[in-house]
Design a protein around this motif. Structure first.
Motif, PDB file in Angstrom:
ATOM      1  N   SER A 140       0.802  -1.220   0.000  1.00 59.76           N
ATOM      2  CA  SER A 140       0.000   0.000   0.000  1.00 59.76           C
ATOM      3  C   SER A 140       0.836   1.271   0.000  1.00 59.76           C
ATOM      4  O   SER A 140       0.325   2.356  -0.284  1.00 59.76           O
ATOM      5  CB  SER A 140      -0.925   0.016   1.219  1.00 59.76           C
ATOM      6  OG  SER A 140      -0.156   0.047   2.426  1.00 59.76           O
ATOM      7  N   ALA A 141       2.122   1.155   0.324  1.00 59.88           N
ATOM      8  CA  ALA A 141       2.953   2.345   0.529  1.00 59.88           C
ATOM      9  C   ALA A 141       3.073   3.246  -0.695  1.00 59.88           C
ATOM     10  O   ALA A 141       2.974   4.477  -0.561  1.00 59.88           O
ATOM     11  CB  ALA A 141       4.337   1.935   1.023  1.00 59.88           C
ATOM     12  N   PRO A 142       3.312   2.730  -1.907  1.00 63.90           N
ATOM     13  CA  PRO A 142       3.553   3.613  -3.059  1.00 63.90           C
ATOM     14  C   PRO A 142       2.383   4.530  -3.407  1.00 63.90           C
ATOM     15  O   PRO A 142       2.580   5.594  -3.991  1.00 63.90           O
ATOM     16  CB  PRO A 142       3.839   2.635  -4.202  1.00 63.90           C
ATOM     17  CG  PRO A 142       4.332   1.406  -3.528  1.00 63.90           C
ATOM     18  CD  PRO A 142       3.557   1.316  -2.261  1.00 63.90           C
ATOM     19  N   THR A 143       1.163   4.130  -3.081  1.00 65.56           N
ATOM     20  CA  THR A 143      -0.001   4.938  -3.454  1.00 65.56           C
ATOM     21  C   THR A 143      -0.642   5.643  -2.267  1.00 65.56           C
ATOM     22  O   THR A 143      -1.655   6.326  -2.435  1.00 65.56           O
ATOM     23  CB  THR A 143      -1.066   4.058  -4.127  1.00 65.56           C
ATOM     24  OG1 THR A 143      -1.440   2.998  -3.235  1.00 65.56           O
ATOM     25  CG2 THR A 143      -0.523   3.457  -5.419  1.00 65.56           C
ATOM     26  N   LYS A 144      -0.065   5.490  -1.093  1.00 66.85           N
ATOM     27  CA  LYS A 144      -0.685   6.037   0.108  1.00 66.85           C
ATOM     28  C   LYS A 144      -0.435   7.534   0.242  1.00 66.85           C
ATOM     29  O   LYS A 144       0.694   8.006   0.216  1.00 66.85           O
ATOM     30  CB  LYS A 144      -0.154   5.326   1.354  1.00 66.85           C
ATOM     31  CG  LYS A 144      -0.637   5.920   2.671  1.00 66.85           C
ATOM     32  CD  LYS A 144      -2.151   5.824   2.805  1.00 66.85           C
ATOM     33  CE  LYS A 144      -2.612   6.423   4.145  1.00 66.85           C
ATOM     34  NZ  LYS A 144      -4.086   6.373   4.272  1.00 66.85           N
ATOM     35  N   THR A 145      -1.522   8.288   0.415  1.00 69.69           N
ATOM     36  CA  THR A 145      -1.451   9.715   0.731  1.00 69.69           C
ATOM     37  C   THR A 145      -1.967   9.908   2.149  1.00 69.69           C
ATOM     38  O   THR A 145      -3.090   9.495   2.473  1.00 69.69           O
ATOM     39  CB  THR A 145      -2.286  10.545  -0.249  1.00 69.69           C
ATOM     40  OG1 THR A 145      -1.752  10.394  -1.570  1.00 69.69           O
ATOM     41  CG2 THR A 145      -2.260  12.021   0.129  1.00 69.69           C
ATOM     42  N   LEU A 146      -1.167  10.503   3.002  1.00 72.61           N
ATOM     43  CA  LEU A 146      -1.544  10.714   4.395  1.00 72.61           C
ATOM     44  C   LEU A 146      -2.522  11.870   4.508  1.00 72.61           C
ATOM     45  O   LEU A 146      -2.400  12.871   3.802  1.00 72.61           O
ATOM     46  CB  LEU A 146      -0.306  10.999   5.235  1.00 72.61           C
ATOM     47  CG  LEU A 146       0.766   9.907   5.244  1.00 72.61           C
ATOM     48  CD1 LEU A 146       2.026  10.413   5.944  1.00 72.61           C
ATOM     49  CD2 LEU A 146       0.245   8.642   5.920  1.00 72.61           C
ATOM     50  N   VAL A 147      -3.481  11.729   5.412  1.00 66.55           N
ATOM     51  CA  VAL A 147      -4.403  12.825   5.690  1.00 66.55           C
ATOM     52  C   VAL A 147      -4.058  13.430   7.038  1.00 66.55           C
ATOM     53  O   VAL A 147      -3.381  12.804   7.871  1.00 66.55           O
ATOM     54  CB  VAL A 147      -5.876  12.353   5.676  1.00 66.55           C
ATOM     55  CG1 VAL A 147      -6.233  11.776   4.318  1.00 66.55           C
ATOM     56  CG2 VAL A 147      -6.146  11.340   6.777  1.00 66.55           C
ATOM     57  N   ASP A 148      -4.511  14.636   7.282  1.00 69.61           N
ATOM     58  CA  ASP A 148      -4.211  15.328   8.535  1.00 69.61           C
ATOM     59  C   ASP A 148      -4.703  14.514   9.731  1.00 69.61           C
ATOM     60  O   ASP A 148      -5.839  14.032   9.755  1.00 69.61           O
ATOM     61  CB  ASP A 148      -4.879  16.704   8.556  1.00 69.61           C
ATOM     62  CG  ASP A 148      -4.279  17.653   7.536  1.00 69.61           C
ATOM     63  OD1 ASP A 148      -3.076  17.517   7.236  1.00 69.61           O
ATOM     64  OD2 ASP A 148      -5.019  18.530   7.039  1.00 69.61           O
ATOM     65  N   GLY A 149      -3.842  14.388  10.727  1.00 73.00           N
ATOM     66  CA  GLY A 149      -4.226  13.717  11.959  1.00 73.00           C
ATOM     67  C   GLY A 149      -4.368  12.213  11.850  1.00 73.00           C
ATOM     68  O   GLY A 149      -4.985  11.587  12.716  1.00 73.00           O
TER      69      GLY A 149
END
Length: 236
Positions: A102-111
């Motif tokens: 999942s790492a290559p496409t993961k975008t982090l969201v706030d919090g």
């Protein structure tokens, strides 16, 4: 797995260094970093990326300094409502570092909190850096799932905060449970009422200080809500 946490995570002491100006000459943006320790030998750390990307855009996990500093064999785990989305760091045929899963496409969201894990063969602790611009938004929101599902969360600003002083603690419904990681076990706290009907957090929640970049889990027995955090500093 639905309504069940099946992963252990280790949160080490965090040191936050925010590059805020000490003189009267201030720039528009402030750059900062948070240091987090991921224990050796396949143990875990739970973190939240509490700084913005340098270009002001979305935070792609593989573009973070965390992803760049973890050693080969490390793993990352993102929580997706009721299941884990893992990613692993290995090498390609040319020996280049490559994140998979999942790492290559993961975008982090706030919090959003997530877990980091070293390889079982890792002999020493690994210190990683959460780097970026200090958030300048007047407030930041984090969605908290309802119906007794778990949400991974953390203070979206790079500062310490007493959990029971947060708006999250104040606005969660009776019956909520929060989970902090302490060395090698979960340290939960629960929200109930006293004999007078006042809201009371018990267990580990009273007195708990969330360190910069520290994540946690919370279970909401009622309707979904948004945890809105007001900016705790005046600059930037």
């Amino acid at each position: 797995m639905k309504k069940t946490l099946v992963i252990a995570a280790t949160v080490a002491m965090a040191a936050c260094v925010v590059a805020l100006a000490q003189s009267e000459v201030l720039s528009q943006n402030a750059v900062g970093y948070v240091k987090k320790t991921v224990p050796a030998a396949g143990k875990f750390a739970i973190v939240v990326h509490s700084l913005d990307s340098m270009d002001g855009g979305a935070i792609k996990f593989t573009n973070t300094s965390i992803a760049a500093e973890l050693p080969i064999g490390s793993k990352v785990y993102f929580w997706n409502v009721n299941a884990w989305d893992p990613g692993s760091l290995g090498t390609d045929k040319s020996g280049n570092r490559v994140w998979s899963g999942s790492a290559p496409t993961k975008t982090l969201v706030d919090g959003e909190a997530f877990f980091l894990q070293t390889a079982n063969t890792q002999l020493v602790d690994v210190v990683v850096t959460i780097a970026g611009e200090v958030p300048a938004d007047g407030s930041i929101g984090r969605s908290i799932t309802g119906s007794n599902y778990f949400t991974s969360a953390g203070n979206p600003y790079p500062v310490s905060a007493v959990f029971t002083n947060t708006s999250l603690a104040s606005n969660m419904p009776i019956g909520s449970t929060v989970y902090f990681w302490k060395t090698n076990f979960w340290d939960p706290g629960s929200l109930g009422t006293d004999k007078s009907g006042n809201r009371v957090w018990s267990g580990s929640a009273p007195g708990k200080t969330l360190e910069p970049g520290e994540g946690f889990f919370i279970k909401n027995p009622s309707n979904a809500l948004t945890w809105t955090v007001d900016k705790p500093y005046t600059w930037p």
